[in-house]
Design an enzyme around this catalytic site. Structure first.
Site, PDB file in Angstrom:
ATOM      1  N   HIS A  17      49.747  47.695  45.639  1.00 32.71           N
ATOM      2  CA  HIS A  17      48.491  47.633  46.392  1.00 32.71           C
ATOM      3  C   HIS A  17      48.687  46.696  47.582  1.00 32.71           C
ATOM      4  O   HIS A  17      49.313  45.642  47.456  1.00 32.71           O
ATOM      5  CB  HIS A  17      47.375  47.119  45.479  1.00 32.71           C
ATOM      6  CG  HIS A  17      46.025  47.105  46.117  1.00 32.71           C
ATOM      7  ND1 HIS A  17      45.636  46.108  46.996  1.00 32.71           N
ATOM      8  CD2 HIS A  17      44.982  47.958  46.012  1.00 32.71           C
ATOM      9  CE1 HIS A  17      44.399  46.356  47.394  1.00 32.71           C
ATOM     10  NE2 HIS A  17      43.980  47.472  46.813  1.00 32.71           N
ATOM     11  N   ASP A  19      46.980  44.465  49.234  1.00 32.47           N
ATOM     12  CA  ASP A  19      46.621  43.055  49.052  1.00 32.47           C
ATOM     13  C   ASP A  19      47.576  42.356  48.089  1.00 32.47           C
ATOM     14  O   ASP A  19      47.921  41.188  48.267  1.00 32.47           O
ATOM     15  CB  ASP A  19      45.182  42.931  48.536  1.00 32.47           C
ATOM     16  CG  ASP A  19      44.152  43.407  49.547  1.00 32.47           C
ATOM     17  OD1 ASP A  19      44.404  43.268  50.755  1.00 32.47           O
ATOM     18  OD2 ASP A  19      43.112  43.939  49.122  1.00 32.47           O
ATOM     19  N   LYS A  20      48.006  43.076  47.059  1.00 32.48           N
ATOM     20  CA  LYS A  20      48.945  42.493  46.104  1.00 32.48           C
ATOM     21  C   LYS A  20      50.344  42.342  46.703  1.00 32.48           C
ATOM     22  O   LYS A  20      51.090  41.432  46.318  1.00 32.48           O
ATOM     23  CB  LYS A  20      48.988  43.337  44.830  1.00 32.48           C
ATOM     24  CG  LYS A  20      47.902  42.979  43.850  1.00 32.48           C
ATOM     25  CD  LYS A  20      48.147  41.609  43.265  1.00 32.48           C
ATOM     26  CE  LYS A  20      46.861  40.906  42.925  1.00 32.48           C
ATOM     27  NZ  LYS A  20      46.922  39.470  43.082  1.00 32.48           N
ATOM     28  N   GLU A  45      50.171  32.402  54.132  1.00 30.34           N
ATOM     29  CA  GLU A  45      49.266  33.546  54.148  1.00 30.34           C
ATOM     30  C   GLU A  45      50.002  34.748  54.739  1.00 30.34           C
ATOM     31  O   GLU A  45      50.738  34.616  55.713  1.00 30.34           O
ATOM     32  CB  GLU A  45      48.025  33.248  54.996  1.00 30.34           C
ATOM     33  CG  GLU A  45      47.304  31.958  54.636  1.00 30.34           C
ATOM     34  CD  GLU A  45      46.557  32.027  53.317  1.00 30.34           C
ATOM     35  OE1 GLU A  45      46.454  33.143  52.751  1.00 30.34           O
ATOM     36  OE2 GLU A  45      46.085  30.985  52.853  1.00 30.34           O
ATOM     37  N   GLU A  58      50.927  26.886  56.884  1.00 34.26           N
ATOM     38  CA  GLU A  58      51.397  25.521  57.073  1.00 34.26           C
ATOM     39  C   GLU A  58      52.395  25.194  55.966  1.00 34.26           C
ATOM     40  O   GLU A  58      52.063  25.306  54.779  1.00 34.26           O
ATOM     41  CB  GLU A  58      50.240  24.524  57.027  1.00 34.26           C
ATOM     42  CG  GLU A  58      49.195  24.726  58.127  1.00 34.26           C
ATOM     43  CD  GLU A  58      48.266  25.870  57.839  1.00 34.26           C
ATOM     44  OE1 GLU A  58      47.981  26.650  58.791  1.00 34.26           O
ATOM     45  OE2 GLU A  58      47.836  26.030  56.695  1.00 34.26           O
ATOM     46  N   LYS A 182      45.584  51.732  41.256  1.00 35.24           N
ATOM     47  CA  LYS A 182      44.485  50.934  40.720  1.00 35.24           C
ATOM     48  C   LYS A 182      44.125  51.441  39.333  1.00 35.24           C
ATOM     49  O   LYS A 182      44.310  52.612  39.009  1.00 35.24           O
ATOM     50  CB  LYS A 182      43.231  51.040  41.602  1.00 35.24           C
ATOM     51  CG  LYS A 182      43.319  50.363  42.950  1.00 35.24           C
ATOM     52  CD  LYS A 182      41.965  50.461  43.656  1.00 35.24           C
ATOM     53  CE  LYS A 182      41.952  49.677  44.951  1.00 35.24           C
ATOM     54  NZ  LYS A 182      40.604  49.702  45.590  1.00 35.24           N
ATOM     55  N   PHE A 257      46.082  61.286  46.661  1.00 32.55           N
ATOM     56  CA  PHE A 257      46.423  59.910  47.010  1.00 32.55           C
ATOM     57  C   PHE A 257      47.906  59.873  47.398  1.00 32.55           C
ATOM     58  O   PHE A 257      48.735  59.395  46.644  1.00 32.55           O
ATOM     59  CB  PHE A 257      46.123  58.987  45.833  1.00 32.55           C
ATOM     60  CG  PHE A 257      46.205  57.508  46.123  1.00 32.55           C
ATOM     61  CD1 PHE A 257      46.533  57.015  47.384  1.00 32.55           C
ATOM     62  CD2 PHE A 257      45.942  56.585  45.113  1.00 32.55           C
ATOM     63  CE1 PHE A 257      46.605  55.650  47.634  1.00 32.55           C
ATOM     64  CE2 PHE A 257      46.014  55.217  45.343  1.00 32.55           C
ATOM     65  CZ  PHE A 257      46.351  54.748  46.605  1.00 32.55           C
ATOM     66  N   ASP A 265      46.031  51.107  54.022  1.00 28.58           N
ATOM     67  CA  ASP A 265      45.073  50.018  54.221  1.00 28.58           C
ATOM     68  C   ASP A 265      45.832  48.748  54.578  1.00 28.58           C
ATOM     69  O   ASP A 265      46.901  48.485  54.011  1.00 28.58           O
ATOM     70  CB  ASP A 265      44.264  49.743  52.948  1.00 28.58           C
ATOM     71  CG  ASP A 265      43.209  50.797  52.690  1.00 28.58           C
ATOM     72  OD1 ASP A 265      42.271  50.906  53.497  1.00 28.58           O
ATOM     73  OD2 ASP A 265      43.328  51.499  51.673  1.00 28.58           O
ATOM     74  N   ALA A 266      45.275  47.953  55.476  1.00 24.39           N
ATOM     75  CA  ALA A 266      45.843  46.631  55.734  1.00 24.39           C
ATOM     76  C   ALA A 266      45.643  45.754  54.503  1.00 24.39           C
ATOM     77  O   ALA A 266      44.673  45.905  53.754  1.00 24.39           O
ATOM     78  CB  ALA A 266      45.180  45.995  56.955  1.00 24.39           C
ATOM     79  N   ARG A 271      42.864  38.384  48.529  1.00 21.58           N
ATOM     80  CA  ARG A 271      41.698  39.267  48.566  1.00 21.58           C
ATOM     81  C   ARG A 271      41.447  39.962  47.229  1.00 21.58           C
ATOM     82  O   ARG A 271      40.603  40.836  47.135  1.00 21.58           O
ATOM     83  CB  ARG A 271      41.873  40.306  49.687  1.00 21.58           C
ATOM     84  CG  ARG A 271      40.564  40.781  50.267  1.00 21.58           C
ATOM     85  CD  ARG A 271      40.675  41.326  51.659  1.00 21.58           C
ATOM     86  NE  ARG A 271      41.691  42.359  51.812  1.00 21.58           N
ATOM     87  CZ  ARG A 271      41.942  42.959  52.983  1.00 21.58           C
ATOM     88  NH1 ARG A 271      41.247  42.629  54.070  1.00 21.58           N
ATOM     89  NH2 ARG A 271      42.882  43.881  53.076  1.00 21.58           N
ATOM     90  N   LYS A 272      42.171  39.555  46.211  1.00 22.00           N
ATOM     91  CA  LYS A 272      41.960  40.131  44.878  1.00 22.00           C
ATOM     92  C   LYS A 272      41.778  39.008  43.851  1.00 22.00           C
ATOM     93  O   LYS A 272      42.397  38.999  42.789  1.00 22.00           O
ATOM     94  CB  LYS A 272      43.137  41.031  44.506  1.00 22.00           C
ATOM     95  CG  LYS A 272      43.062  42.415  45.162  1.00 22.00           C
ATOM     96  CD  LYS A 272      41.988  43.261  44.512  1.00 22.00           C
ATOM     97  CE  LYS A 272      41.821  44.621  45.184  1.00 22.00           C
ATOM     98  NZ  LYS A 272      41.017  44.543  46.420  1.00 22.00           N
ATOM     99  N   LYS A 292      49.999  29.034  47.636  1.00 22.71           N
ATOM    100  CA  LYS A 292      49.587  27.627  47.665  1.00 22.71           C
ATOM    101  C   LYS A 292      50.413  26.812  46.679  1.00 22.71           C
ATOM    102  O   LYS A 292      50.556  27.192  45.511  1.00 22.71           O
ATOM    103  CB  LYS A 292      48.101  27.499  47.304  1.00 22.71           C
ATOM    104  CG  LYS A 292      47.167  28.186  48.292  1.00 22.71           C
ATOM    105  CD  LYS A 292      45.724  28.072  47.845  1.00 22.71           C
ATOM    106  CE  LYS A 292      44.788  28.760  48.843  1.00 22.71           C
ATOM    107  NZ  LYS A 292      43.385  28.707  48.399  1.00 22.71           N
ATOM    108  N   LYS A 296      47.312  22.009  45.742  1.00 23.71           N
ATOM    109  CA  LYS A 296      46.047  22.680  46.033  1.00 23.71           C
ATOM    110  C   LYS A 296      45.336  22.960  44.713  1.00 23.71           C
ATOM    111  O   LYS A 296      45.790  23.770  43.910  1.00 23.71           O
ATOM    112  CB  LYS A 296      46.270  23.991  46.781  1.00 23.71           C
ATOM    113  CG  LYS A 296      46.484  23.835  48.281  1.00 23.71           C
ATOM    114  CD  LYS A 296      47.830  23.302  48.628  1.00 23.71           C
ATOM    115  CE  LYS A 296      48.083  23.349  50.130  1.00 23.71           C
ATOM    116  NZ  LYS A 296      49.382  22.721  50.485  1.00 23.71           N
ATOM    117  N   ASP A 298      42.754  24.591  44.141  1.00 27.36           N
ATOM    118  CA  ASP A 298      42.362  25.988  43.984  1.00 27.36           C
ATOM    119  C   ASP A 298      43.239  26.663  42.942  1.00 27.36           C
ATOM    120  O   ASP A 298      42.772  27.490  42.158  1.00 27.36           O
ATOM    121  CB  ASP A 298      42.513  26.747  45.310  1.00 27.36           C
ATOM    122  CG  ASP A 298      41.309  26.594  46.206  1.00 27.36           C
ATOM    123  OD1 ASP A 298      40.252  26.178  45.715  1.00 27.36           O
ATOM    124  OD2 ASP A 298      41.421  26.892  47.408  1.00 27.36           O
TER     125      ASP A 298
END
Length: 424
Positions: A17, A19-20, A45, A58, A182, A257, A265-266, A271-272, A292, A296, A298
């Site tokens: 995918h 995003d993955k 990123e 960074e 998916k 598909f 898709d970009a 985003r997941k 990260k 961090k 997060d």
């Protein structure tokens, strides 16, 4: 959950995918830096689109990493390589980088708890337990007794379906599949417990022709037959709760598909985040994990929150437990800790919260040391965080993940029987 009878749906996605793809690239870069220099500060990123990868962020480190090489290797291993890639190729895509050092303002907040001391006549920088959090924010951890790994059933099943989908592709068992895909599972709950499997949805990228068959209706019929046999039936073989005669199967509901991945898709790192955690069954603080380094919170505090919640459920103190942590940049101690057992606790939530404070050190440096978060890539042959970047960061059973340990459960159980003494 307010209602005891409801339907709940969670989704997962395969490593192909878009995003993955980005999450895995960002974490592969992190793995490489931490393997070569464990105290590297990394915030990488990634974005992908047709024919292009951009890595920005960074990074502060004393080592060199060939980022384009890491990017291309990651893409190739996912399966976007030549004709099999379906419109995105590890060899031919452009790789752009835009990297700065970590902001001195952020670094100052984190570094202020470093000290230099003489240790057996060898002077070195020693990280103290008061290392400040690398950012402010809130993190949630969750566990429940619906599955052996103490995860919600819908996301557990969705991950297993997505993982198996990639597995049969890579093994050549279903040789016409492409990397993007998916899964989605809807579970019906009665009296707050899983009752039946209502819907199984799988969308998978595929070749335009299958074994010489070009008619799309026949192609889709073949895909449905093969995926039920090799993916769905395989995943549910050992499940207590299985699909029944009324379970709905939605296989490639769009009807076709072929164009997928970064060509379709970009993609973007982070985003997941619901796929990465509990499939929406628990609250989420909003912070992503991939790319990260462990300073961090997060990332590191979300792992710690899962560890705490899982130990509470494993100790039998609750059937469900959600833990919220909050941090301020540059401050070591959490500024708040909250426990919610959704009225399933065997003792008051306030008492469980006291047990948490008495048994878990949730300062960032303590979390890093507890889980060896900076040493895990080297310990695992240079690939740890990248493996987490697909199929979930929580509830993993396919390799050793330290925050899945229930090493505190017996202590919590014993202490709860005595009463914490601070809530009376």
């Amino acid at each position: 959950m307010a209602s005891k009878n409801f339907f709940f749906t969670s989704e997962s996605v395969t490593e192909g995918h878009p995003d993955k793809v980005c999450d895995q690239i960002s974490d592969a870069i992190l793995d490489e830096f931490l393997t070569k220099s464990p105290k590297s500060r990394v915030a990488a990123e990634t974005t992908v689109t047709t024919g292009m990868v951009l890595v920005a962020g960074e990074i502060t480190s004393d080592c060199y990493v060939d980022i384009p090489k890491v990017v291309r290797t990651t893409i190739k291993n996912i399966g976007y390589d030549g004709d099999s890639g379906g419109g995105f190729d590890s060899k031919n895509c452009a790789v752009l980088t835009s990297i700065d050092e970590q902001s001195s303002d952020i670094a100052g907040g984190v570094n202020k708890a470093f000290e230099t001391r003489d240790d057996n006549a060898n002077t070195s920088n020693i990280e103290t337990e008061n290392l400040g959090a690398g950012d402010q924010g809130i993190m949630f951890g969750y566990a429940c007794n619906e599955t052996p790994e103490l995860m919600p059933l819908p996301i557990s099943l969705a991950h297993r379906l997505a993982y198996r989908l990639a597995q049969v592709r890579k093994q050549g068992l279903v040789n016409y599949l492409r990397p993007d895909g998916k899964s989605q599972v809807t579970v019906e709950y009665k009296d707050g417990k899983p009752y039946r499997i209502d819907t199984i949805l799988i969308s998978t990228q595929h070749d335009p022709e299958i074994n010489g068959i070009s008619d799309n209706s026949k192609v889709q019929a073949t895909i449905k037959k093969d995926l039920i046999e090799h993916v769905v039936n395989y995943v549910f073989a050992d499940e207590a709760l299985k699909p029944d005669s009324t379970t709905k199967y939605l296989i490639n509901p769009s009807g076709r598909f072929v164009i997928g991945g970064p060509q379709g898709d970009a993609g973007l790192t982070g985003r997941k985040i619901i796929v990465d955690t509990y499939g929406g069954y628990s609250r989420h603080g909003g912070g992503a994990f991939s790319g990260k380094d462990p300073t961090k919170v997060d990332r590191s505090a979300a792992y710690a929150a899962r560890w705490v919640a899982k130990n509470i459920v494993a100790a039998g103190l609750a059937d469900k437990c959600e833990l919220e942590l909050a941090y301020a940049i540059g401050v070591a101690e959490p500024i708040s800790i909250m426990v919610d057992t959704f009225d399933t606790g065997k003792c008051p939530d306030e008492e469980i919260c006291c047990l948490v404070k008495n048994n878990f050190d949730l300062r960032p440096a303590a979390i890093i040391n507890q889980f060896n978060l900076r040493g895990l890539p080297a310990k695992n042959g240079g690939k740890f965080y990248q493996k987490l970047a697909a199929y979930g960061h929580m509830g993993r059973t396919d390799f050793e993940v330290p925050w899945e340990n229930t090493d505190k459960a017996q202590d919590l159980k014993k202490q709860s029987s005595l009463g914490c003494g601070c809530c009376n």
